[in-house]
Design an enzyme around this catalytic site. Structure first.
Site, PDB file in Angstrom:
ATOM      1  N   GLU B 131      -7.730  -7.429   6.489  1.00 31.30           N
ATOM      2  CA  GLU B 131      -6.443  -6.741   6.438  1.00 31.30           C
ATOM      3  C   GLU B 131      -5.862  -6.739   5.026  1.00 31.30           C
ATOM      4  O   GLU B 131      -5.298  -5.750   4.568  1.00 31.30           O
ATOM      5  CB  GLU B 131      -5.488  -7.446   7.409  1.00 31.30           C
ATOM      6  N   THR B 184       0.515   1.618   2.484  1.00 27.80           N
ATOM      7  CA  THR B 184       1.127   0.339   2.870  1.00 27.80           C
ATOM      8  C   THR B 184       1.489  -0.520   1.664  1.00 27.80           C
ATOM      9  O   THR B 184       2.561  -1.122   1.612  1.00 27.80           O
ATOM     10  CB  THR B 184       0.177  -0.467   3.789  1.00 27.80           C
TER      11      THR B 184
END
Lengths: 310, 310
Positions: B131, B184
């Protein structure tokens, strides 16, 4: 209508762990016993102190209880003189919610005497105005638990929203009260106006798991979440030997340690009463070697808040 | 040892209300279906995309799933080649935990295939490394709920401590996914490094009562605490017409509104499925008048996380 009433309000721990300004709990230790008498009149407020050790100001507008009484009478539009006889069991400026206890006691008492049936939220709002006079800021995390008992959460301040947490945990609280004075509004002023984001996240994680632990009765998680990454690091310098006290407490078996309110009281949490006493004796002796005298109290979370007494 | 396995990992909502970086929940919407095959080898990782709409990078070190597989093999010291066939049901960069779902799926799948019996915390730690490659920061509030299901709390990051919240609430989630791209790591960079203390207190009050509400199953308090005073105000400019969308949603009866993750997905919470659909149609039409196309999904909190499928 009753003409005299006697009320006890508990000492409270506020700024619980990561819950600055929003989380407090009530203890079994009585902070204030207040006797109220009323008579028809023009809202004259007379303050008497029972005992001289912790005498409070007798000028009503300088006295938390006096202001709270005035605000109450004003709110319910009642014309009475009120005589407030205050017996402080714990001094002002300890971090144990002494002024909040006074304010909680008088609003609770007047609500009983005058049968005004104000709800908890209204009582807290009125009591806060008294508290503001002493702390310099409107905060409710001593008043709410002192009035309601147990753990209380201040969801928000504008509008004021209180959440009473229903579940409870079985732990003991050692309160160490060194014989020094910290002014609450000064303790507030030393706090930085902004907080690094990484500390906010750290605090949020512990706060969320602390609340979860209280809600579910998970004592182990409660102890492990009882950490303050934001306030104690800034304020601990106000308490002599804070780090050493914390270290001694943990070495002796305390499961959590922190300041109560803005200090100077510190608290250590344990699973047993005996251990709380042992740690208290130890910490008191340690401070004595530094020429600081201190009082210790061992108490528990209490489910009852402000109540009438005979 | 099994040589092929198929896994589904759910889409997740992170940064839930006031719980930035610490609170997420799993939905009934499947984000990724991943097929894993292994064979004796030298840790070669081969990535195949099923469907071209949301093809992921085929270079393993640029791919969340690829990195997570590599970290897993390294952690358990296993020498295999792994073929990862990724079918993305929801695109990357939506704010619905798509990359976290990939990472969760592969660590879950390898743990099954290799009978390595790593516990949840270990799996999450490994998945986080995948991630990190996509979000630029180690955050676990998509991975934990995608893997475990339900609401999960990140108590702390160093060391990583996950708390699975046992109680659950019955509400519906409208997900509005406008056809725009938010990076992000860019969304993270626009966040201020420090936060005003009054906002921290406001957020703390809502976070604490949100957690209490989830723990006790108090839906009304949950909706009322679903507010973000810190992150959404900074990030909402990344989503065109955020304020208008929120206003429309509330006018139509939504009980809470917010961003999912770092967006561009926004969510509206309701008590009924029908209402969620109605609001979705309304918001989609509104965006169409602004020449922005959007997808809507209506889903629920799911208690199951990543799981095997036939």
């Amino acid at each position: 209508m009753q003409e005299s009433i006697k009320i006890a309000a508990p000492a409270t721990i506020s700024n619980v762990g990561p819950g600055f300004d929003i989380l407090g709990f009530s203890t079994e230790l009585i902070s204030d016993v207040i006797e109220l008498r009323i008579r028809k009149g023009e809202r004259n407020i007379i303050i008497e102190n029972k005992g001289r050790r912790w005498a409070t100001p007798t000028n009503p507008i300088e006295n938390t209880a006096g202001i709270a009484v005035f605000e109450f009478l004003n709110f319910v539009k009642a014309n009475f003189d009120v005589i407030i006889r205050i017996e402080k069991k714990i001094g002002i400026g300890t971090g144990l919610g002494s002024s909040a206890a006074s304010a909680a006691a008088v609003v609770f008492g007047l609500n009983e005497m005058l049968k005004t049936k104000l709800d908890e939220n209204e009582l807290i709002k009125i009591a806060i105005k008294g508290e503001k006079a002493s702390a310099g800021a409107e905060h409710a995390d001593n008043i709410a638990p002192s009035l309601l008992g147990g753990f209380t959460l201040i969801k928000g301040y504008s509008p004021l929203e209180i959440v009473k947490i229903e579940n409870h945990l079985n732990f003991f609280v050692l309160i160490l009260l060194p014989d020094i004075v910290i002014n609450t509004s000064k303790a507030r002023k030393i706090l930085k106006k902004t907080i690094p984001m990484n500390k906010v996240i750290e605090q949020s994680g512990n706060l969320a798991s602390l609340i979860y632990a209280i809600s579910k009765g998970e004592l182990e998680l409660f102890f492990n979440s009882f950490k303050d990454s934001i306030i104690v690091p800034q304020r601990k310098k106000l308490i002599p030997f804070y780090d050493e006290l914390q270290e001694h407490a943990f070495n002796k078996g305390a499961r959590a340690f922190g300041m109560s309110g803005a200090g100077p009281a510190t608290i250590a949490l344990t699973e047993s009463k005996e251990l709380a006493k042992t740690i208290g004796t130890e910490l008191k002796l340690f401070l004595k070697t530094k020429n600081i005298s201190a009082n210790i109290f061992v108490t528990k979370l209490s489910l009852s808040g402000t109540h009438l007494i005979k």
